[in-house]
Design an enzyme around this catalytic site. Structure first.
Site, PDB file in Angstrom:
ATOM      1  N   TYR A  33       2.612  19.412 -46.115  1.00 22.57           N
ATOM      2  CA  TYR A  33       3.593  18.591 -45.411  1.00 22.57           C
ATOM      3  C   TYR A  33       4.888  19.372 -45.281  1.00 22.57           C
ATOM      4  CZ  TYR A  33       6.252  17.669 -49.691  1.00 22.57           C
ATOM      5  OH  TYR A  33       7.015  17.795 -50.819  1.00 22.57           O
ATOM      6  N   CYS A  34       5.753  18.886 -44.379  1.00 22.01           N
ATOM      7  CA  CYS A  34       7.072  19.497 -44.285  1.00 22.01           C
ATOM      8  C   CYS A  34       8.112  18.447 -43.932  1.00 22.01           C
ATOM      9  CB  CYS A  34       7.098  20.684 -43.334  1.00 22.01           C
ATOM     10  SG  CYS A  34       6.478  20.373 -41.682  1.00 22.01           S
ATOM     11  N   ARG A  35       8.805  18.611 -42.812  1.00 19.99           N
ATOM     12  CA  ARG A  35      10.003  17.787 -42.606  1.00 19.99           C
ATOM     13  C   ARG A  35       9.734  16.473 -41.908  1.00 19.99           C
ATOM     14  NH1 ARG A  35      12.716  22.942 -40.314  1.00 19.99           N
ATOM     15  NH2 ARG A  35      13.318  23.994 -42.227  1.00 19.99           N
TER      16      ARG A  35
END
Lengths: 222, 222
Positions: free
Chosen positions: A177-179
């Site tokens: 996952y990221c932003r």
DNA sequence: CTATCATTCAATGGAATAATTGAATGAGAT
DNA sequence: ATCTCATTCAATTATTCCATTGAATGATAG
């Protein structure tokens, strides 16, 4: 000018908020702020804006009530004023996706459509992580990780991912996952890891949405 | 200009939508369109804009994907492009309410705070109307009523309400509604009817929200 | 075919907004 | 107190946006 009905006054206020959202740089600043509190300098650097320009955009958003600022020493830290800001951004995204054909094209051409469809929901990740058979991988830069991340997440920024593959267990499924929904990092991480034979999927959305859903967030570096 | 990453392109698209929402006149047009399909002339008249001005705002919204248009004979009819437009407007309202102090002031000074708090929810109205002990009163103008209204609703526009009090049963509780959460009509209707001894409350929100909730809507005049 | 009407287009002037520059503020550090 | 640094302010220019005007479409009516 002033002899308008209450409706006009209200609409004018709503318009101020919407107009403030109506600039790509400010939306990008908001995406950064959705990750957590940030100083002006960091925000300017992350978005590629000049300090003065970023400062002015931030002040405009503060006037519109979208963000709040706090002074600590010689730094001024900004943050989202409210979770409802995330909601309006999400709603905006839906409208733009459904109505502007170009957005869909961009999404499909830059991102892998299949990855988007195979995204893991937050609920599914919670269930699986209880069983312990999942490596949660945070591919954002270290500083964003330190400001807050999913419990038990491993932080390997995308840039150094290729060099640190040894830290990942090939037997475990990976959820990256990221932003947020349009953050490129996790898409690229999925592509890179799949090329190496890892079993990996994306988490739907990103950290801000996780936090907004009331799920636990850990801060500090591992 | 064109050598930007995918994120910049997406934010630019979102910004177009938000910027299009960022004008009081367009928000007012959207509130009208939330009631149902309308011709340019009617929209211009209802909002007090010149025809050309209204036309240009409408076209701008069409370009942004917020509304759709359809030609029938010599008239061009506009409507909301999607229910998600209502969602983004609602989200915008929440942000503006929570963050802009002035909005709250306006709401409190022009409307009666108690009435807002005592509003009847859609669910409650549904339950009560099954028992049949409620008069549902639509205080919008006839043309808006004809375009769509709550099942079983009585249409007495606010302007003629004082003259047509005889049509209301003083024994029944009355639930008044109009265009939406900031439509003044139902507030004024409640005030006027209470002064006459009627038992009356407002419906939360208005017709567009009722329709968006998937509840039945009747069209045509009674 | 011409006239009429609703809508759109094109062009204008005026207002608001954006980005850059350099100076000013306000808080720590020396 | 003086210096340094992050941020903000002020002023400038270029750009975009807004409302109005009058002309141009595109469809119906006579």
């Amino acid at each position: 000018m002033s002899s308008q009905g209450p409706k006009q006054v209200l609409f004018a206020q709503f318009a101020v908020v919407a107009k403030t959202l109506g600039h790509a740089h400010r939306l990008e600043l908001l995406e950064q702020l959705a990750q957590g509190e940030r100083s002006v300098e960091v925000l300017a650097q992350k978005t590629g804006l000049s300090i003065a320009n970023a400062s002015q955009h931030l002040q405009q958003m503060r006037r519109a009530g979208l963000v709040a600022s706090r002074r600590d020493g010689k730094f001024v830290y900004y943050q989202l004023a409210d979770d409802s800001v995330l909601d309006v951004l999400a709603a905006l995204r839906v409208v733009a996706e459904r109505s502007v054909a170009e957005v869909e094209q961009v999404v499909r051409s830059y991102f892998n459509e299949r990855d988007a469809l195979e995204a893991v929901s937050r609920e599914e990740l919670l269930q699986r992580s209880r069983v312990g058979a999942v490596t949660v991988l945070d591919v954002r830069p270290e500083d964003e990780f330190a400001l807050g991340h999913l419990p038990g997440a491993v932080n390997i920024p995308l840039r150094v991912l290729e060099r640190r593959l040894a830290e990942l267990d090939p037997a475990n499924e990976i959820v990256a996952y990221c932003r947020g929904p349009y953050c490129v990092l996790s898409y690229e991480a999925v592509a890179a890891l799949r090329a190496r034979g890892f079993k990996v999927r994306r988490l739907e959305d990103g950290l801000p949405e996780w936090r907004a859903a009331g799920l636990p967030v850990v801060s500090g570096s591992a």
